[in-house]
Design a protein around this motif. Structure first.
Motif, mmCIF file in Angstrom:
data_model
loop_
_atom_site.group_PDB
_atom_site.id
_atom_site.type_symbol
_atom_site.label_atom_id
_atom_site.label_comp_id
_atom_site.label_asym_id
_atom_site.label_seq_id
_atom_site.Cartn_x
_atom_site.Cartn_y
_atom_site.Cartn_z
ATOM 1 N N ALA A 71 37.538 45.111 19.465
ATOM 2 C CA ALA A 71 38.559 45.145 20.220
ATOM 3 C C ALA A 71 38.820 43.532 20.582
ATOM 4 O O ALA A 71 40.174 43.127 20.465
ATOM 5 C CB ALA A 71 38.658 45.661 21.472
ATOM 6 N N GLU A 86 46.080 46.680 14.107
ATOM 7 C CA GLU A 86 45.432 47.656 14.639
ATOM 8 C C GLU A 86 43.804 47.245 14.471
ATOM 9 O O GLU A 86 43.532 46.583 13.721
ATOM 10 C CB GLU A 86 45.599 48.896 14.465
ATOM 11 C CG GLU A 86 45.495 49.752 13.151
ATOM 12 C CD GLU A 86 45.883 50.941 12.841
ATOM 13 O OE1 GLU A 86 45.921 51.857 14.038
ATOM 14 O OE2 GLU A 86 45.849 51.417 11.744
ATOM 15 N N ARG A 87 43.420 47.881 15.241
ATOM 16 C CA ARG A 87 41.767 47.672 15.394
ATOM 17 C C ARG A 87 41.274 48.975 14.104
ATOM 18 O O ARG A 87 41.780 50.023 14.093
ATOM 19 C CB ARG A 87 41.320 48.118 16.529
ATOM 20 C CG ARG A 87 39.755 48.108 16.771
ATOM 21 C CD ARG A 87 39.105 48.438 18.131
ATOM 22 N NE ARG A 87 37.723 48.432 18.235
ATOM 23 C CZ ARG A 87 36.752 49.261 18.995
ATOM 24 N NH1 ARG A 87 37.406 49.926 19.905
ATOM 25 N NH2 ARG A 87 35.665 48.879 18.838
ATOM 26 N N GLU A 206 38.835 57.885 24.603
ATOM 27 C CA GLU A 206 39.806 57.316 24.197
ATOM 28 C C GLU A 206 40.550 56.398 25.319
ATOM 29 O O GLU A 206 40.791 54.963 24.771
ATOM 30 C CB GLU A 206 40.972 57.969 23.679
ATOM 31 C CG GLU A 206 41.914 57.443 22.872
ATOM 32 C CD GLU A 206 42.770 58.389 21.969
ATOM 33 O OE1 GLU A 206 43.948 58.004 21.696
ATOM 34 O OE2 GLU A 206 42.439 59.557 21.835
ATOM 35 N N TRP A 207 40.523 56.796 26.491
ATOM 36 C CA TRP A 207 40.925 55.874 27.671
ATOM 37 C C TRP A 207 40.118 54.771 27.631
ATOM 38 O O TRP A 207 40.850 53.631 28.209
ATOM 39 C CB TRP A 207 41.220 56.629 28.829
ATOM 40 C CG TRP A 207 39.965 56.847 29.719
ATOM 41 C CD1 TRP A 207 39.073 58.044 29.453
ATOM 42 C CD2 TRP A 207 39.194 56.420 30.400
ATOM 43 N NE1 TRP A 207 37.942 58.115 30.426
ATOM 44 C CE2 TRP A 207 38.172 57.273 30.987
ATOM 45 C CE3 TRP A 207 39.373 54.975 31.236
ATOM 46 C CZ2 TRP A 207 37.039 56.565 31.912
ATOM 47 C CZ3 TRP A 207 38.449 54.535 32.193
ATOM 48 C CH2 TRP A 207 37.422 55.255 32.324
ATOM 49 N N GLN A 209 38.460 53.001 25.227
ATOM 50 C CA GLN A 209 38.740 52.400 23.882
ATOM 51 C C GLN A 209 39.893 51.631 24.557
ATOM 52 O O GLN A 209 40.049 50.662 23.961
ATOM 53 C CB GLN A 209 38.883 53.144 22.882
ATOM 54 C CG GLN A 209 37.419 53.864 22.531
ATOM 55 C CD GLN A 209 37.565 54.696 21.164
ATOM 56 O OE1 GLN A 209 38.377 54.382 20.199
ATOM 57 N NE2 GLN A 209 37.060 55.891 21.289
ATOM 58 N N LYS A 210 41.132 52.183 24.948
ATOM 59 C CA LYS A 210 42.376 51.634 24.838
ATOM 60 C C LYS A 210 42.446 50.432 26.185
ATOM 61 O O LYS A 210 42.984 49.398 26.097
ATOM 62 C CB LYS A 210 43.310 52.718 25.635
ATOM 63 C CG LYS A 210 43.954 53.585 24.551
ATOM 64 C CD LYS A 210 44.807 54.512 24.974
ATOM 65 C CE LYS A 210 45.428 55.596 24.087
ATOM 66 N NZ LYS A 210 46.342 56.426 24.115
ATOM 67 N N LEU A 211 41.417 50.787 26.929
ATOM 68 C CA LEU A 211 41.103 49.425 28.084
ATOM 69 C C LEU A 211 40.230 48.430 27.535
ATOM 70 O O LEU A 211 40.049 47.407 28.118
ATOM 71 C CB LEU A 211 40.406 50.137 29.296
ATOM 72 C CG LEU A 211 41.071 50.928 30.196
ATOM 73 C CD1 LEU A 211 40.333 51.645 31.270
ATOM 74 C CD2 LEU A 211 42.421 49.967 30.928
ATOM 75 N N ARG A 212 39.871 48.400 26.006
ATOM 76 C CA ARG A 212 39.100 47.617 25.365
ATOM 77 C C ARG A 212 37.790 47.499 26.240
ATOM 78 O O ARG A 212 37.231 46.069 25.982
ATOM 79 C CB ARG A 212 39.800 46.182 25.367
ATOM 80 C CG ARG A 212 40.924 46.362 24.426
ATOM 81 C CD ARG A 212 41.840 45.066 23.978
ATOM 82 N NE ARG A 212 42.914 45.323 23.186
ATOM 83 C CZ ARG A 212 43.889 44.421 22.731
ATOM 84 N NH1 ARG A 212 43.692 43.193 23.537
ATOM 85 N NH2 ARG A 212 44.654 44.847 22.122
ATOM 86 N N GLU A 214 35.133 49.388 25.588
ATOM 87 C CA GLU A 214 34.140 50.334 24.751
ATOM 88 C C GLU A 214 32.415 49.668 24.705
ATOM 89 O O GLU A 214 31.583 50.402 24.857
ATOM 90 C CB GLU A 214 34.433 50.484 23.414
ATOM 91 C CG GLU A 214 33.675 51.818 22.746
ATOM 92 C CD GLU A 214 34.299 52.164 21.455
ATOM 93 O OE1 GLU A 214 33.722 52.853 20.573
ATOM 94 O OE2 GLU A 214 35.236 51.370 20.865
#
Length: 253
Positions: A71, A86-87, A206-207, A209-212, A214
């Protein structure tokens, strides 16, 4: 077959700007054309290693495609004013390629990690993608004196895809050194992907991952990764201090 790949150079490392769909199509075409491709799924830690160790950077530049796995790479490209689509994570790219591989009946070899994990990962992938043929797997615990034997055994099986998961400092250099002898159309380092595929580790929701963040989820599962993770703040600071030069193609960045 040659296709110009849109790229952004992050501190001199050329990252593909393609999204997952285009990346999979590009690699599928090359596999079917039997054109060898070494894919590096790179993160900020690898970028910092390349900046600190000229040999590591030289090794990365010998690969055919570098995708933005971390990310932090996506964030850096954005900060530099030349964003990627995108990633493109290694584990997701592996799964997408195997989905395509079902219709082509591609042969796959898995190399790396412990014997227990690699066996579990092979079993899991074979169940998920029954039309793909996993022709072999081997743990990653072998020394340089066994390299020739390991390479020859893989080459003999003629896989279409080889996924390698070895130590961060040895994975990509090993691929670069032996790619010609391996003769496999697609070779990709996948880091800790087999740990997740085997069920040993969980992938971040996933949430997260979206917040970067991970990296934080993984750190909580593997505290031993802390020394490596300490590189991330250094990378972020370097990006913020050098915003105007992040995405410039400067060989000595």
């Amino acid at each position: 077959m040659t296709k110009t790949i849109p790229k952004v150079h992050i501190f001199g490392i050329p990252f593909s700007k393609m999204g997952m769909k285009d990346t999979v199509q590009y690699l599928t075409d090359r596999i079917n054309a039997r054109e060898q491709t070494h894919v590096i799924t790179a993160n900020p830690i690898m970028i910092m290693s390349a900046l600190e160790k000229p040999n590591y950077k030289e090794m990365m530049l010998k690969s055919d495609l570098i995708v933005p796995d971390g990310a932090g790479v996506v964030w850096a490209a954005q900060k530099g004013g030349d964003p990627v689509a995108e990633r493109v994570t290694g584990i997701e790219l592996l799964h997408e390629l195997l989905k395509v591989g079902e219709s082509h009946h591609w042969k796959v070899y898995l190399l790396g990690t412990t014997q227990e994990i690699i066996e579990a990962a092979a079993q899991s992938l074979q169940m998920q993608y029954p039309q793909v043929r996993i022709v072999g797997y081997r743990n990653g615990f072998f020394g340089a004196d066994e390299d020739d034997e390991v390479v020859a055994s893989i080459a003999e099986l003629k896989p279409d895809l080889l996924f390698v998961a070895r130590g961060a400092e040895t994975q990509e250099p090993w691929i670069v050194k032996h790619r010609e002898a391996l003769g496999v159309p697609l070779i990709m380092g996948v880091g800790g992907s087999f740990d997740v595929i085997s069920g040993k580790l969980k992938r971040a929701p996933e949430w997260i991952q979206k917040l970067r963040i991970e990296w934080l989820f993984r750190l909580l599962q593997e505290p031993k990764r802390l020394p490596r993770m300490l590189v991330l703040p250094k990378f972020m600071l370097k990006v913020m201090r050098n915003k105007e030069n992040v995405t410039k193609h400067i060989e000595n960045s």
